[in-house]
Design a protein around this motif. Structure first.
Motif: not given
Length: 212
Positions: A43-49, A137-147
């Motif tokens: 999720a952290g990697l997805l949020l960085r861009p 919201a971005a953090a939750v969505i990124a984490a859910m996609i990663a999961a």
């Protein structure tokens, strides 16, 4: 930041304890637990861009998501564990794990996307509210996609390698779940026999809730 970070860690610990308690299988619990830190890292990697950094709101989003992250992995592991019954060779375990993963991939994806859709309206907020809640919201969505990605890729592989079929004649459920099923089974049976009544009661509950 420290307080919210500790909340994320504590939430993760509670999730692990519940998994161990209800799965009743240490290997299965290990596979599911593995997805928590990896999902947060991805999720952290997805949020960085997206230029979304770690702050109290993104960490708060991850704290909310910790309990949701394991849903897909639990469904996947439970189905694979169930299908492994009777498998004797490594190749047979692998084939059954693949078959079990394909079987639940679609409902897992649907369930994950439903959770994601719930958080999408937060991106429509403007002003201070938008700056506060959009990172959450971005953090939750990124984490859910990663999961979801992990549940469809890493979890079946790890389950095929680590999980072992249960012994013939042994109950797969822990004592607590057996007790719950004794109550839930007859109730579900009655509901299935009266679907119109169930639909009516649901509407009678839902309409006032929507009005409120």
């Amino acid at each position: 930041l420290g307080g919210v970070g500790r909340a994320v860690m504590l939430g993760g610990v509670f999730v692990v304890l519940v998994i161990l308690l209800l799965l009743g299988n240490v290997r299965a619990a290990m596979v599911v637990t593995l997805t928590i830190p990896i999902s947060i890292a991805l999720a952290g990697l997805l949020l960085r861009p997206l230029a979304v950094g770690l702050n109290t709101m993104t960490l708060g989003g991850l704290a909310i998501a910790v309990g949701l992250l394991v849903d897909a992995a639990i469904i996947m592991v439970e189905n694979i564990l169930h299908r492994l019954s009777g498998a004797t060779t490594r190749r047979e375990r692998r084939e059954r794990a693949v078959s079990a993963a394909v079987e639940v991939a679609r409902p897992i994806a649907f369930a994950t996307f439903i959770v994601i859709v719930v958080f999408l309206p937060l991106f429509g907020m403007t002003g201070i509210e938008g700056r506060m809640y959009q990172p959450l919201a971005a953090a939750v969505i990124a984490a859910m996609i990663a999961a979801l990605v992990l549940a469809l890729t890493l979890v079946p592989i790890a389950a095929a390698i680590l999980l072992r079929p249960s012994r013939p004649g042994t109950d797969e459920d822990v004592l607590l779940l057996r007790k719950v099923k004794q109550w839930y089974g007859p109730l579900l049976d009655r509901c299935l026999r009266h679907p119109r009544l169930v639909a009516l009661v649901t509407l009678l509950i839902a309409v006032p809730a929507i009005a409120l």
